[in-house]
Design an enzyme around this catalytic site. Sequence first.
Site, PDB file in Angstrom:
ATOM      1  N   LYS A   1       0.658  -0.667   0.188  1.00  0.00           N
ATOM      2  CA  LYS A   1       0.203   0.224   0.398  1.00  0.00           C
ATOM      3  C   LYS A   1       0.697   1.217  -0.061  1.00  0.00           C
ATOM      4  O   LYS A   1       1.878   1.011   0.298  1.00  0.00           O
ATOM      5  CB  LYS A   1      -0.726  -0.378   1.138  1.00  0.00           C
ATOM      6  CG  LYS A   1      -0.281  -0.016   2.944  1.00  0.00           C
ATOM      7  CD  LYS A   1      -1.726  -0.151   3.394  1.00  0.00           C
ATOM      8  CE  LYS A   1      -0.534   0.549   5.094  1.00  0.00           C
ATOM      9  NZ  LYS A   1      -0.213  -0.845   5.657  1.00  0.00           N
TER      10      LYS A   1
ATOM     11  N   THR B   1     -23.730   3.715  -0.333  1.00  0.00           N
ATOM     12  CA  THR B   1     -24.422   3.345   1.071  1.00  0.00           C
ATOM     13  C   THR B   1     -25.604   4.013   0.506  1.00  0.00           C
ATOM     14  O   THR B   1     -26.393   4.208  -0.403  1.00  0.00           O
ATOM     15  CB  THR B   1     -24.260   4.161   1.972  1.00  0.00           C
ATOM     16  OG1 THR B   1     -24.580   3.651   3.349  1.00  0.00           O
ATOM     17  CG2 THR B   1     -24.290   5.107   1.650  1.00  0.00           C
TER      18      THR B   1
ATOM     19  N   HIS C   1     -21.096   9.872   0.170  1.00  0.00           N
ATOM     20  CA  HIS C   1     -21.733  11.280   0.852  1.00  0.00           C
ATOM     21  C   HIS C   1     -22.071  11.738  -0.600  1.00  0.00           C
ATOM     22  O   HIS C   1     -22.031  12.690  -0.173  1.00  0.00           O
ATOM     23  CB  HIS C   1     -20.719  12.014   1.730  1.00  0.00           C
ATOM     24  CG  HIS C   1     -20.738  11.414   3.419  1.00  0.00           C
ATOM     25  ND1 HIS C   1     -21.536  11.475   4.611  1.00  0.00           N
ATOM     26  CD2 HIS C   1     -19.340  10.740   4.066  1.00  0.00           C
ATOM     27  CE1 HIS C   1     -20.879  11.192   4.702  1.00  0.00           C
ATOM     28  NE2 HIS C   1     -19.966  10.289   4.520  1.00  0.00           N
TER      29      HIS C   1
ATOM     30  N   THR D   1     -25.761 -13.021   6.597  1.00  0.00           N
ATOM     31  CA  THR D   1     -26.741 -12.189   6.510  1.00  0.00           C
ATOM     32  C   THR D   1     -27.108 -11.800   5.184  1.00  0.00           C
ATOM     33  O   THR D   1     -26.633 -11.072   5.940  1.00  0.00           O
ATOM     34  CB  THR D   1     -27.651 -12.861   7.856  1.00  0.00           C
ATOM     35  OG1 THR D   1     -27.478 -14.432   8.613  1.00  0.00           O
ATOM     36  CG2 THR D   1     -28.942 -13.043   7.393  1.00  0.00           C
TER      37      THR D   1
ATOM     38  N   SER E   1     -15.880  13.623   4.249  1.00  0.00           N
ATOM     39  CA  SER E   1     -17.241  13.680   5.253  1.00  0.00           C
ATOM     40  C   SER E   1     -16.916  14.237   6.051  1.00  0.00           C
ATOM     41  O   SER E   1     -18.183  15.279   6.297  1.00  0.00           O
ATOM     42  CB  SER E   1     -18.337  12.548   5.701  1.00  0.00           C
ATOM     43  OG  SER E   1     -17.465  12.128   6.247  1.00  0.00           O
TER      44      SER E   1
ATOM     45  N   LYS F   1     -27.564   6.494   3.177  1.00  0.00           N
ATOM     46  CA  LYS F   1     -27.541   8.232   3.572  1.00  0.00           C
ATOM     47  C   LYS F   1     -28.376   8.747   3.166  1.00  0.00           C
ATOM     48  O   LYS F   1     -29.627   8.859   3.208  1.00  0.00           O
ATOM     49  CB  LYS F   1     -26.141   8.180   3.440  1.00  0.00           C
ATOM     50  CG  LYS F   1     -25.461   8.402   4.896  1.00  0.00           C
ATOM     51  CD  LYS F   1     -23.912   7.784   4.330  1.00  0.00           C
ATOM     52  CE  LYS F   1     -23.043   8.599   5.794  1.00  0.00           C
ATOM     53  NZ  LYS F   1     -22.514   7.199   6.478  1.00  0.00           N
TER      54      LYS F   1
END
Length: 409
Positions: free
Chosen positions: A158, A247, A219, A280, A191, A250
């Site tokens: 990285k 997401t 975001h 799940t 954010s 949001k």
Amino acid sequence: MAVNYTEKLDLALDRLHQEGRYRTFIDIERKRGQFPHATWRRTDGSEQPITVWCGNDYLGMGQHPVVLAAMHEAVDATGAGSGGTRNISGTTVYHKRLEAELADLHGKEAALLFTSAYVANDATLSTLPKLFPGLIIYSDALNHASMIEGVRRNGGAKRIFRHNDVAHLRELLAADDPEAPKLIAFESVYSMDGDFGPIEAICDLADEFGALTYLDEVHAVGMYGPRGGGVAERDGLLDRLDIINGTLGKAFGVHGGYITASARMCDAIRSYAPGFIFTTSLPPAVAAGAAASVAHLKTDQALRDKHQEQARILKLRLKGMGLPIIDHGSHIVPVIVGDPVHTKMLSDMLLERYGIYVQPINFPTVPRGTERLRFTPSPVHGPKEMDHLVGAMDDLWSHCALNRAELTA
């Protein structure tokens, strides 16, 4: 001598209290159709009406009739839970429908659902080196904790480039083996400061050095672009991004996370990522509500415009009072306090005296010395709510925030 585990826990918690970083949860009861208004249930059993000014339900879609109707219909049709992992009985028509909506939103061949965007980032970034042996991941220094964790856990190489510093990223790319597989991981909207990632410039570097691109639009989805596809859609760059993370919790107002990419990429992540395989799946009703929200926001530009207007108004009014806000042109409104104790005190006074709920943001979420209150105005914060907030901030900043002795008293 036996280890005193309780004492060690007390020491760890005491450190947070002494530094002013101990997080306190308040018990909130949201009321359908009344957001951003809610009820604060105090520890003594009493109740106080409050206005939520720090939520991530940016557009109020968690209360939208279209979303609620879809969830009710799915609950009535299928019951509560999914009944298993996606591999074992947990894939339903609702999951497939939502993945199709998300793939279409981002102009990709496929999408893959996860239980949260955190899990989506962690699982995907930690799995990619299995698919591309020798992969080097170049990660923006201010990437979200979920991206950092995924990069850390993957066991591969990285490189961390300075935040939004394209020149530094170029140096790092140029210094590595040109034959090594590479991936650049970054965000569209960060954010805490509300600044934008240089998507086009990073895509140019990715093309030059043969790297994949991984963009977190958490975001931004729902709020930017003509159909809510995020900043990449707004800027006409969707086709230049290999993997997009988003997401459902949001702007879409429900729950869950996802990636979108080529069908082959999604198939490989689906087949290799433990964070997808062994958990799940989302309840069908959640998937149904999210699909309804995504579909609705593809056509509701007025809601997006109202959201941006509210953010502009709040920033303008707070600037007019001389408050130290950060303004990068996004919907996020951070007010820098610069001290964890004073940030917590301001937050407490806003809640207790004015019924305004905004959580303090402290280290390690933001660097020490930049502690802040982070306001997230929405289309459902009306003129009365705005006036009340501005008046409260004026009172507290004038009489308390600039007078350390009084604030500490």
